[in-house]
Design an enzyme around this catalytic site. Sequence first.
Site, PDB file in Angstrom:
ATOM      1  N   ARG A 115      20.147  30.096 -21.179  1.00 40.40           N
ATOM      2  CA  ARG A 115      19.911  28.649 -21.182  1.00 40.40           C
ATOM      3  C   ARG A 115      19.662  28.198 -22.619  1.00 40.40           C
ATOM      4  NH1 ARG A 115      14.846  25.203 -20.175  1.00 40.40           N
ATOM      5  NH2 ARG A 115      15.837  23.175 -20.343  1.00 40.40           N
ATOM      6  N   TYR A 139       4.169  26.358 -16.408  1.00 38.00           N
ATOM      7  CA  TYR A 139       3.356  27.170 -17.305  1.00 38.00           C
ATOM      8  C   TYR A 139       1.911  27.338 -16.845  1.00 38.00           C
ATOM      9  CZ  TYR A 139       7.115  27.107 -20.702  1.00 38.00           C
ATOM     10  OH  TYR A 139       8.310  27.299 -21.315  1.00 38.00           O
ATOM     11  N   GLU A 173      12.550  18.196 -19.408  1.00 40.54           N
ATOM     12  CA  GLU A 173      11.170  17.733 -19.310  1.00 40.54           C
ATOM     13  C   GLU A 173      10.975  16.263 -19.671  1.00 40.54           C
ATOM     14  OE1 GLU A 173       8.617  20.500 -21.378  1.00 40.54           O
ATOM     15  OE2 GLU A 173       9.018  22.078 -19.926  1.00 40.54           O
ATOM     16  N   GLU A 226      12.138  27.563 -17.020  1.00 39.26           N
ATOM     17  CA  GLU A 226      11.233  28.048 -18.073  1.00 39.26           C
ATOM     18  C   GLU A 226       9.956  28.554 -17.437  1.00 39.26           C
ATOM     19  OE1 GLU A 226      10.182  25.353 -21.282  1.00 39.26           O
ATOM     20  OE2 GLU A 226      12.266  24.672 -21.433  1.00 39.26           O
ATOM     21  N   ASN A 241      10.302  23.961 -14.622  1.00 43.32           N
ATOM     22  CA  ASN A 241       9.554  24.649 -15.678  1.00 43.32           C
ATOM     23  C   ASN A 241       8.096  24.674 -15.257  1.00 43.32           C
ATOM     24  OD1 ASN A 241      11.944  24.585 -17.073  1.00 43.32           O
ATOM     25  ND2 ASN A 241      11.212  23.305 -18.758  1.00 43.32           N
ATOM     26  N   HIS A 270      17.127  18.426 -25.476  1.00 44.18           N
ATOM     27  CA  HIS A 270      15.851  19.121 -25.587  1.00 44.18           C
ATOM     28  C   HIS A 270      15.161  18.609 -26.860  1.00 44.18           C
ATOM     29  CE1 HIS A 270      13.679  22.937 -24.046  1.00 44.18           C
ATOM     30  NE2 HIS A 270      12.862  22.333 -24.894  1.00 44.18           N
TER      31      HIS A 270
HETATM   32  C1  FCB Z   1       8.142  23.547 -22.770  1.00 41.56           C
HETATM   33  C2  FCB Z   1       9.316  23.203 -23.647  1.00 41.56           C
HETATM   34  C3  FCB Z   1       9.762  24.325 -24.545  1.00 41.56           C
HETATM   35  C4  FCB Z   1       8.581  25.089 -25.090  1.00 41.56           C
HETATM   36  C5  FCB Z   1       7.684  25.515 -23.983  1.00 41.56           C
HETATM   37  C6  FCB Z   1       6.518  26.360 -24.426  1.00 41.56           C
HETATM   38  O1  FCB Z   1       7.441  22.379 -22.466  1.00 41.56           O
HETATM   39  O2  FCB Z   1      10.413  22.807 -22.859  1.00 41.56           O
HETATM   40  O3  FCB Z   1      10.572  23.775 -25.559  1.00 41.56           O
HETATM   41  O4  FCB Z   1       7.936  24.332 -26.029  1.00 41.56           O
HETATM   42  O5  FCB Z   1       7.189  24.385 -23.321  1.00 41.56           O
END
Ligand code: FCB
Length: 451
Positions: free
Chosen positions: A88, A304, A177, A362, A302, A132
Amino acid sequence: MTGDRPVTDDLHSARSDFPPGFLFGAATAAYQIEGASFGSAGPSHWDSFAATPGNVVGGDDGSIACEHYHRWPEDLDLMQAAGFDAYRFSTSWARVMPDGTGTPNPEGLDFYDRLVDGVLERGMKPYLTLYHWDLPAVLAMKGGWTNRDIAGWFSNYAEVVYDRIGDRVAATATINEPWCVAWLSHFVGVHAPGLRDIRAAAHAMHHVLLAHGTAMQALRAKGAKDLGIVLNFETASPATDTPADIAAAGRADAIFNRWFIEAMTGQGYPQEVLDGIGPHMPAGWQDDLDTIAQPLDWLGVNYYTRALYADAPDMPWPACRAIEGTLPKTAMGWEIRPEGLREFLVRMGQGPARGLPIYVTENGMAGDDILEGGALHDPVRMGFIDGHLAAAREAIAEGVDLRGFFYWSLLDNYEWAFGYAKRFGIVHVDYDTQKRTPKASYHALSRALAR
Ligand code: FCB
Protein backbone atom coordinates in the site's frame (compact mmCIF):
# COMPACT_ATOMS: atom_id res chain seq x y z
CA MET A 1 20.95 -7.21 4.90
CA THR A 2 24.53 -7.68 6.10
CA GLY A 3 24.98 -7.83 9.83
CA ASP A 4 21.37 -8.71 10.10
CA ARG A 5 20.81 -11.27 12.85
CA PRO A 6 17.65 -13.34 12.63
CA VAL A 7 15.99 -14.02 15.95
CA THR A 8 14.21 -17.14 16.99
CA ASP A 9 11.04 -15.60 18.43
CA ASP A 10 7.97 -16.51 16.41
CA LEU A 11 4.56 -14.94 16.17
CA HIS A 12 1.63 -17.07 17.25
CA SER A 13 -0.38 -16.34 14.12
CA ALA A 14 0.64 -17.76 10.76
CA ARG A 15 -0.59 -17.27 7.23
CA SER A 16 -2.39 -20.63 7.45
CA ASP A 17 -4.60 -19.26 10.24
CA PHE A 18 -6.21 -16.87 7.75
CA PRO A 19 -8.61 -17.64 4.88
CA PRO A 20 -7.09 -18.58 1.52
CA GLY A 21 -6.22 -15.49 -0.51
CA PHE A 22 -5.96 -13.24 2.56
CA LEU A 23 -3.44 -10.49 1.72
CA PHE A 24 -0.56 -9.50 3.93
CA GLY A 25 1.11 -6.23 3.14
CA ALA A 26 2.92 -3.20 4.44
CA ALA A 27 1.91 0.42 3.98
CA THR A 28 3.76 3.67 3.36
CA ALA A 29 2.87 7.18 2.19
CA ALA A 30 4.58 9.38 -0.36
CA TYR A 31 5.59 12.39 1.75
CA GLN A 32 6.82 10.18 4.57
CA ILE A 33 9.34 8.21 2.51
CA GLU A 34 10.01 9.50 -1.01
CA GLY A 35 11.97 12.71 -0.50
CA ALA A 36 9.91 15.65 -1.75
CA SER A 37 12.99 17.45 -3.12
CA PHE A 38 13.60 14.83 -5.80
CA GLY A 39 11.97 14.53 -9.22
CA SER A 40 10.62 18.06 -9.70
CA ALA A 41 7.79 17.70 -7.18
CA GLY A 42 5.98 20.91 -6.28
CA PRO A 43 5.85 22.25 -2.73
CA SER A 44 3.12 20.89 -0.49
CA HIS A 45 1.53 22.37 2.61
CA TRP A 46 3.61 19.95 4.70
CA ASP A 47 6.77 21.72 3.48
CA SER A 48 5.50 25.09 4.64
CA PHE A 49 3.97 23.70 7.86
CA ALA A 50 7.32 22.06 8.70
CA ALA A 51 9.20 25.28 7.89
CA THR A 52 7.21 27.13 10.54
CA PRO A 53 8.89 27.06 13.97
CA GLY A 54 7.15 24.95 16.59
CA ASN A 55 5.12 22.73 14.28
CA VAL A 56 7.39 19.71 13.83
CA VAL A 57 9.86 18.12 16.24
CA GLY A 58 13.37 19.14 15.19
CA GLY A 59 11.92 21.23 12.36
CA ASP A 60 12.17 18.08 10.23
CA ASP A 61 10.56 17.97 6.81
CA GLY A 62 10.10 15.38 4.08
CA SER A 63 12.60 16.80 1.60
CA ILE A 64 14.89 13.74 1.83
CA ALA A 65 12.97 11.31 4.08
CA CYS A 66 13.97 7.71 3.20
CA GLU A 67 15.03 8.69 -0.32
CA HIS A 68 12.60 6.08 -1.55
CA TYR A 69 12.34 8.07 -4.79
CA HIS A 70 15.71 6.56 -5.69
CA ARG A 71 15.84 3.52 -3.45
CA TRP A 72 12.43 2.04 -4.23
CA PRO A 73 13.83 -1.12 -5.91
CA GLU A 74 15.67 -2.04 -2.69
CA ASP A 75 12.56 -1.30 -0.63
CA LEU A 76 10.34 -3.44 -2.85
CA ASP A 77 12.96 -6.21 -2.71
CA LEU A 78 12.62 -6.14 1.09
CA MET A 79 8.85 -6.52 0.77
CA GLN A 80 9.19 -9.39 -1.64
CA ALA A 81 11.82 -11.13 0.49
CA ALA A 82 9.50 -10.97 3.50
CA GLY A 83 6.80 -12.76 1.53
CA PHE A 84 4.30 -9.89 1.39
CA ASP A 85 1.43 -10.12 -1.08
CA ALA A 86 0.58 -6.45 -1.41
CA TYR A 87 2.08 -2.99 -1.06
CA ARG A 88 0.00 0.00 0.00
CA PHE A 89 1.54 3.28 -1.19
CA SER A 90 0.30 6.74 -2.04
CA THR A 91 0.87 9.04 -4.97
CA SER A 92 1.84 12.59 -4.09
CA TRP A 93 -0.50 15.20 -5.53
CA ALA A 94 2.30 17.78 -5.36
CA ARG A 95 4.65 15.46 -7.25
CA VAL A 96 2.11 14.58 -9.95
CA MET A 97 0.75 18.13 -10.30
CA PRO A 98 3.18 20.69 -8.89
CA ASP A 99 0.65 23.48 -9.41
CA GLY A 100 -2.22 21.44 -8.02
CA THR A 101 -4.12 21.61 -11.29
CA GLY A 102 -3.16 21.71 -14.95
CA THR A 103 -0.09 20.20 -16.56
CA PRO A 104 1.23 17.11 -14.78
CA ASN A 105 4.92 16.64 -13.99
CA PRO A 106 6.09 13.87 -16.34
CA GLU A 107 8.87 12.80 -13.94
CA GLY A 108 6.28 12.27 -11.24
CA LEU A 109 4.00 10.12 -13.37
CA ASP A 110 7.01 8.17 -14.70
CA PHE A 111 8.09 7.46 -11.12
CA TYR A 112 4.74 5.94 -10.15
CA ASP A 113 4.61 4.03 -13.43
CA ARG A 114 7.97 2.40 -12.64
CA LEU A 115 6.95 1.79 -9.03
CA VAL A 116 3.72 0.00 -9.97
CA ASP A 117 5.55 -2.16 -12.50
CA GLY A 118 8.17 -2.88 -9.85
CA VAL A 119 5.50 -4.06 -7.41
CA LEU A 120 3.94 -6.29 -10.06
CA GLU A 121 7.29 -7.68 -11.22
CA ARG A 122 7.90 -8.83 -7.66
CA GLY A 123 4.61 -10.71 -7.61
CA MET A 124 2.80 -8.25 -5.33
CA LYS A 125 -0.44 -6.29 -5.72
CA PRO A 126 -0.27 -2.47 -5.74
CA TYR A 127 -2.82 -0.79 -3.41
CA LEU A 128 -2.99 2.89 -4.28
CA THR A 129 -4.00 5.79 -2.05
CA LEU A 130 -4.54 9.02 -3.98
CA TYR A 131 -4.30 11.45 -1.07
CA HIS A 132 -2.10 10.89 1.94
CA TRP A 133 -1.87 14.53 2.96
CA ASP A 134 0.63 16.23 0.62
CA LEU A 135 -1.68 18.95 -0.67
CA PRO A 136 0.01 21.17 -3.28
CA ALA A 137 0.96 24.48 -1.63
CA VAL A 138 -0.71 26.44 -4.43
CA LEU A 139 -4.06 24.89 -3.49
CA ALA A 140 -3.43 25.35 0.21
CA MET A 141 -3.07 29.08 -0.49
CA LYS A 142 -6.51 28.99 -2.10
CA GLY A 143 -8.00 27.61 1.11
CA GLY A 144 -7.25 23.93 0.52
CA TRP A 145 -9.88 21.70 2.08
CA THR A 146 -11.93 24.69 3.25
CA ASN A 147 -12.57 25.63 -0.40
CA ARG A 148 -15.41 23.80 -2.13
CA ASP A 149 -13.43 23.84 -5.39
CA ILE A 150 -11.21 21.13 -3.95
CA ALA A 151 -13.78 18.55 -5.10
CA GLY A 152 -13.01 19.38 -8.72
CA TRP A 153 -9.27 19.82 -8.19
CA PHE A 154 -9.02 16.45 -6.48
CA SER A 155 -11.11 14.67 -9.10
CA ASN A 156 -8.94 16.00 -11.90
CA TYR A 157 -5.81 14.84 -10.12
CA ALA A 158 -7.40 11.43 -9.48
CA GLU A 159 -8.19 11.09 -13.18
CA VAL A 160 -4.62 11.95 -14.17
CA VAL A 161 -3.24 9.26 -11.86
CA TYR A 162 -5.85 6.75 -13.02
CA ASP A 163 -5.01 7.41 -16.69
CA ARG A 164 -1.40 6.52 -16.02
CA ILE A 165 -1.45 3.62 -13.53
CA GLY A 166 -5.12 2.73 -13.03
CA ASP A 167 -4.84 -0.21 -15.42
CA ARG A 168 -2.38 -1.95 -13.08
CA VAL A 169 -3.40 -1.17 -9.50
CA ALA A 170 -5.37 -3.78 -7.54
CA ALA A 171 -7.46 -1.22 -5.70
CA THR A 172 -7.64 2.53 -5.18
CA ALA A 173 -8.46 4.51 -2.05
CA THR A 174 -9.44 8.12 -2.59
CA ILE A 175 -8.34 9.61 0.71
CA ASN A 176 -6.35 8.45 3.72
CA GLU A 177 -7.96 9.27 7.06
CA PRO A 178 -10.38 12.12 6.39
CA TRP A 179 -10.54 12.73 10.17
CA CYS A 180 -6.86 13.73 10.07
CA VAL A 181 -7.31 15.71 6.85
CA ALA A 182 -10.20 17.71 8.29
CA TRP A 183 -10.37 17.59 12.10
CA LEU A 184 -6.78 17.05 13.21
CA SER A 185 -5.56 19.66 10.71
CA HIS A 186 -8.23 22.37 11.05
CA PHE A 187 -9.65 21.98 14.58
CA VAL A 188 -6.91 20.37 16.68
CA GLY A 189 -4.35 22.15 14.52
CA VAL A 190 -1.39 19.79 14.84
CA HIS A 191 -1.17 18.76 11.17
CA ALA A 192 -0.87 20.99 8.10
CA PRO A 193 -2.28 23.56 7.59
CA GLY A 194 -2.35 23.87 11.39
CA LEU A 195 -5.62 25.74 11.81
CA ARG A 196 -7.63 25.81 15.04
CA ASP A 197 -10.91 27.13 13.79
CA ILE A 198 -14.33 25.48 13.98
CA ARG A 199 -15.58 27.10 10.80
CA ALA A 200 -12.57 25.94 8.77
CA ALA A 201 -12.94 22.49 10.36
CA ALA A 202 -16.64 22.24 9.49
CA HIS A 203 -15.95 23.16 5.88
CA ALA A 204 -13.08 20.67 5.66
CA MET A 205 -15.21 17.92 7.29
CA HIS A 206 -17.72 18.35 4.47
CA HIS A 207 -15.41 19.07 1.54
CA VAL A 208 -13.19 16.07 2.19
CA LEU A 209 -16.24 13.86 1.71
CA LEU A 210 -17.50 15.86 -1.26
CA ALA A 211 -14.07 15.44 -2.88
CA HIS A 212 -14.19 11.70 -2.18
CA GLY A 213 -17.66 11.33 -3.73
CA THR A 214 -16.86 13.50 -6.73
CA ALA A 215 -13.66 11.56 -7.43
CA MET A 216 -15.51 8.24 -7.07
CA GLN A 217 -17.95 9.40 -9.76
CA ALA A 218 -15.17 10.62 -12.05
CA LEU A 219 -13.13 7.43 -11.70
CA ARG A 220 -16.16 5.17 -12.21
CA ALA A 221 -17.03 7.14 -15.35
CA LYS A 222 -13.60 6.07 -16.62
CA GLY A 223 -14.30 2.44 -15.81
CA ALA A 224 -12.26 2.24 -12.60
CA LYS A 225 -13.00 -0.73 -10.32
CA ASP A 226 -12.23 -1.56 -6.69
CA LEU A 227 -12.63 1.95 -5.36
CA GLY A 228 -12.70 2.61 -1.64
CA ILE A 229 -11.48 4.88 1.13
CA VAL A 230 -9.27 4.50 4.19
CA LEU A 231 -10.78 5.66 7.50
CA ASN A 232 -9.08 5.77 10.87
CA PHE A 233 -10.95 4.61 13.92
CA GLU A 234 -10.05 5.20 17.54
CA THR A 235 -11.96 3.77 20.48
CA ALA A 236 -13.58 6.59 22.46
CA SER A 237 -14.11 5.33 26.00
CA PRO A 238 -15.67 7.32 28.85
CA ALA A 239 -13.17 8.16 31.62
CA THR A 240 -15.77 7.15 34.23
CA ASP A 241 -19.24 5.64 34.06
CA THR A 242 -21.02 8.91 34.84
CA PRO A 243 -23.67 9.92 32.28
CA ALA A 244 -21.72 13.12 31.56
CA ASP A 245 -18.51 11.27 30.67
CA ILE A 246 -20.44 8.69 28.65
CA ALA A 247 -22.03 11.51 26.66
CA ALA A 248 -18.63 13.18 26.18
CA ALA A 249 -17.16 9.94 24.80
CA GLY A 250 -20.22 9.67 22.56
CA ARG A 251 -19.49 13.10 21.07
CA ALA A 252 -15.87 12.15 20.44
CA ASP A 253 -16.99 8.84 18.92
CA ALA A 254 -19.39 10.62 16.58
CA ILE A 255 -16.70 13.02 15.32
CA PHE A 256 -14.03 10.36 14.91
CA ASN A 257 -15.83 7.12 14.14
CA ARG A 258 -19.26 7.99 12.70
CA TRP A 259 -19.21 11.21 10.66
CA PHE A 260 -17.44 9.86 7.59
CA ILE A 261 -18.76 6.30 7.31
CA GLU A 262 -22.35 7.28 8.02
CA ALA A 263 -22.39 10.01 5.39
CA MET A 264 -20.73 7.76 2.81
CA THR A 265 -23.25 5.00 3.45
CA GLY A 266 -26.24 7.27 2.99
CA GLN A 267 -27.15 7.90 6.62
CA GLY A 268 -26.30 11.59 6.61
CA TYR A 269 -24.28 13.29 9.33
CA PRO A 270 -24.67 12.34 13.01
CA GLN A 271 -26.73 14.87 14.95
CA GLU A 272 -24.19 14.83 17.82
CA VAL A 273 -21.67 16.47 15.48
CA LEU A 274 -24.10 18.81 13.74
CA ASP A 275 -25.00 20.07 17.23
CA GLY A 276 -21.52 21.61 17.30
CA ILE A 277 -20.45 22.34 13.76
CA GLY A 278 -23.86 22.73 12.11
CA PRO A 279 -23.83 26.56 12.31
CA HIS A 280 -20.38 26.60 10.67
CA MET A 281 -21.12 24.25 7.75
CA PRO A 282 -21.00 25.49 4.17
CA ALA A 283 -24.42 26.61 2.89
CA GLY A 284 -26.40 23.95 1.08
CA TRP A 285 -24.35 21.03 2.40
CA GLN A 286 -27.49 18.88 2.47
CA ASP A 287 -27.57 18.96 -1.35
CA ASP A 288 -24.21 17.16 -1.49
CA LEU A 289 -25.19 14.10 0.53
CA ASP A 290 -26.12 12.06 -2.55
CA THR A 291 -22.76 12.78 -4.17
CA ILE A 292 -20.99 11.79 -0.96
CA ALA A 293 -22.87 8.48 -0.71
CA GLN A 294 -21.30 6.80 -3.74
CA PRO A 295 -21.26 3.03 -3.33
CA LEU A 296 -17.94 1.79 -1.96
CA ASP A 297 -16.28 -1.36 -3.33
CA TRP A 298 -14.30 -1.86 -0.12
CA LEU A 299 -13.43 -0.15 3.16
CA GLY A 300 -9.98 0.37 4.64
CA VAL A 301 -9.77 0.43 8.44
CA ASN A 302 -6.78 2.02 10.17
CA TYR A 303 -6.59 1.32 13.88
CA TYR A 304 -3.96 2.21 16.45
CA THR A 305 -5.35 2.95 19.90
CA ARG A 306 -8.12 4.16 22.16
CA ALA A 307 -8.66 7.39 24.05
CA LEU A 308 -10.50 8.16 27.29
CA TYR A 309 -12.79 11.19 27.46
CA ALA A 310 -14.21 13.17 30.36
CA ASP A 311 -16.92 15.78 30.13
CA ALA A 312 -15.48 19.31 30.17
CA PRO A 313 -18.41 21.68 30.78
CA ASP A 314 -15.98 24.59 31.11
CA MET A 315 -15.03 24.24 27.44
CA PRO A 316 -16.97 24.98 24.24
CA TRP A 317 -18.42 22.07 22.26
CA PRO A 318 -17.44 19.22 22.01
CA ALA A 319 -16.65 19.87 25.69
CA CYS A 320 -14.59 16.78 26.24
CA ARG A 321 -11.11 16.38 27.61
CA ALA A 322 -8.76 13.47 26.87
CA ILE A 323 -7.61 11.68 30.03
CA GLU A 324 -4.46 9.60 30.21
CA GLY A 325 -5.17 5.87 30.19
CA THR A 326 -3.42 3.16 32.16
CA LEU A 327 -2.77 0.46 29.54
CA PRO A 328 0.78 -0.19 28.27
CA LYS A 329 1.78 2.49 25.76
CA THR A 330 3.85 2.74 22.58
CA ALA A 331 6.58 5.34 22.05
CA MET A 332 3.80 7.65 20.78
CA GLY A 333 2.16 7.38 24.19
CA TRP A 334 -0.71 5.50 22.54
CA GLU A 335 -2.35 2.76 24.60
CA ILE A 336 -1.99 -0.76 23.20
CA ARG A 337 -5.43 -2.32 22.99
CA PRO A 338 -5.85 -4.99 20.26
CA GLU A 339 -9.50 -5.69 21.25
CA GLY A 340 -10.32 -2.31 19.72
CA LEU A 341 -9.37 -3.62 16.29
CA ARG A 342 -11.77 -6.55 16.61
CA GLU A 343 -14.48 -4.21 17.90
CA PHE A 344 -14.19 -1.81 14.94
CA LEU A 345 -13.99 -4.59 12.37
CA VAL A 346 -17.15 -6.14 13.78
CA ARG A 347 -18.83 -2.74 14.20
CA MET A 348 -18.16 -1.89 10.55
CA GLY A 349 -18.68 -5.38 9.13
CA GLN A 350 -22.01 -5.85 10.88
CA GLY A 351 -23.00 -2.18 10.54
CA PRO A 352 -22.37 0.45 7.89
CA ALA A 353 -19.86 -1.65 5.92
CA ARG A 354 -21.99 -4.80 5.93
CA GLY A 355 -21.48 -6.64 2.65
CA LEU A 356 -18.24 -4.83 1.82
CA PRO A 357 -14.78 -6.38 1.77
CA ILE A 358 -12.76 -4.79 4.57
CA TYR A 359 -8.98 -4.42 4.83
CA VAL A 360 -6.91 -3.39 7.80
CA THR A 361 -5.01 -0.75 5.84
CA GLU A 362 -2.84 0.40 8.78
CA ASN A 363 -1.91 -0.96 12.18
CA GLY A 364 1.45 -0.72 13.88
CA MET A 365 3.47 1.00 16.56
CA ALA A 366 6.43 3.25 17.22
CA GLY A 367 9.00 1.72 19.55
CA ASP A 368 12.15 2.79 21.31
CA ASP A 369 14.15 1.04 18.62
CA ILE A 370 17.90 0.88 18.95
CA LEU A 371 20.31 -0.82 16.56
CA GLU A 372 22.78 -3.01 18.42
CA GLY A 373 25.56 -4.80 16.59
CA GLY A 374 23.76 -4.36 13.30
CA ALA A 375 20.50 -5.89 14.52
CA LEU A 376 17.35 -4.58 16.12
CA HIS A 377 15.36 -6.63 18.58
CA ASP A 378 11.81 -5.26 18.91
CA PRO A 379 9.84 -7.77 20.99
CA VAL A 380 7.20 -5.20 21.96
CA ARG A 381 6.36 -4.65 18.28
CA MET A 382 6.24 -8.41 17.73
CA GLY A 383 3.75 -8.71 20.57
CA PHE A 384 1.77 -5.79 19.17
CA ILE A 385 1.54 -7.43 15.75
CA ASP A 386 0.63 -10.76 17.28
CA GLY A 387 -2.13 -9.23 19.37
CA HIS A 388 -3.65 -7.38 16.43
CA LEU A 389 -3.42 -10.37 14.08
CA ALA A 390 -5.28 -12.38 16.73
CA ALA A 391 -7.92 -9.64 16.89
CA ALA A 392 -8.27 -9.76 13.09
CA ARG A 393 -8.73 -13.53 13.24
CA GLU A 394 -11.43 -13.14 15.89
CA ALA A 395 -13.28 -10.65 13.67
CA ILE A 396 -13.10 -13.11 10.76
CA ALA A 397 -14.46 -15.83 13.06
CA GLU A 398 -17.35 -13.49 13.85
CA GLY A 399 -18.18 -13.28 10.16
CA VAL A 400 -16.39 -10.09 9.09
CA ASP A 401 -15.34 -10.20 5.43
CA LEU A 402 -11.76 -9.18 6.18
CA ARG A 403 -9.53 -9.59 3.13
CA GLY A 404 -6.14 -8.28 4.18
CA PHE A 405 -3.84 -6.73 6.78
CA PHE A 406 -1.25 -4.03 6.05
CA TYR A 407 1.36 -3.24 8.71
CA TRP A 408 2.23 0.44 9.21
CA SER A 409 4.93 0.87 8.17
CA LEU A 410 7.46 -0.87 5.99
CA LEU A 411 10.16 1.67 6.86
CA ASP A 412 10.91 4.04 9.70
CA ASN A 413 9.84 7.33 8.17
CA TYR A 414 8.73 10.95 8.58
CA GLU A 415 6.10 10.75 11.28
CA TRP A 416 4.48 14.11 10.51
CA ALA A 417 4.58 16.49 13.49
CA PHE A 418 6.97 14.08 15.25
CA GLY A 419 9.52 14.32 12.45
CA TYR A 420 11.96 11.42 12.35
CA ALA A 421 11.79 10.91 16.10
CA LYS A 422 9.22 8.09 16.00
CA ARG A 423 10.01 4.75 14.38
CA PHE A 424 7.08 2.65 13.14
CA GLY A 425 8.99 0.52 10.62
CA ILE A 426 9.63 -3.20 10.53
CA VAL A 427 12.75 -2.02 8.70
CA HIS A 428 15.08 0.41 10.47
CA VAL A 429 16.36 3.37 8.48
CA ASP A 430 19.62 5.12 9.31
CA TYR A 431 18.85 8.62 8.06
CA ASP A 432 22.55 9.53 7.74
CA THR A 433 23.43 6.65 5.43
CA GLN A 434 19.95 5.54 4.26
CA LYS A 435 20.93 2.01 5.23
CA ARG A 436 17.96 -0.29 5.75
CA THR A 437 18.11 -2.95 8.47
CA PRO A 438 15.20 -5.33 8.87
CA LYS A 439 14.13 -5.52 12.53
CA ALA A 440 13.34 -8.75 14.37
CA SER A 441 9.64 -8.05 13.74
CA TYR A 442 10.31 -8.13 9.98
CA HIS A 443 11.89 -11.57 10.31
CA ALA A 444 9.11 -12.82 12.59
CA LEU A 445 6.42 -11.63 10.17
CA SER A 446 8.30 -13.16 7.28
CA ARG A 447 8.43 -16.53 9.04
CA ALA A 448 4.74 -16.28 9.91
CA LEU A 449 3.91 -15.64 6.25
CA ALA A 450 5.83 -18.77 5.25
CA ARG A 451 3.88 -20.97 7.68
C1 FCB B 1 -1.72 7.29 10.53
C2 FCB B 1 -1.22 7.84 9.22
C3 FCB B 1 0.17 7.39 8.85
C4 FCB B 1 1.06 7.34 10.07
C5 FCB B 1 0.43 6.54 11.15
C6 FCB B 1 1.29 6.36 12.37
O1 FCB B 1 -2.66 8.18 11.07
O2 FCB B 1 -2.09 7.48 8.18
O3 FCB B 1 0.65 8.25 7.85
O4 FCB B 1 1.37 8.61 10.47
O5 FCB B 1 -0.78 7.14 11.53
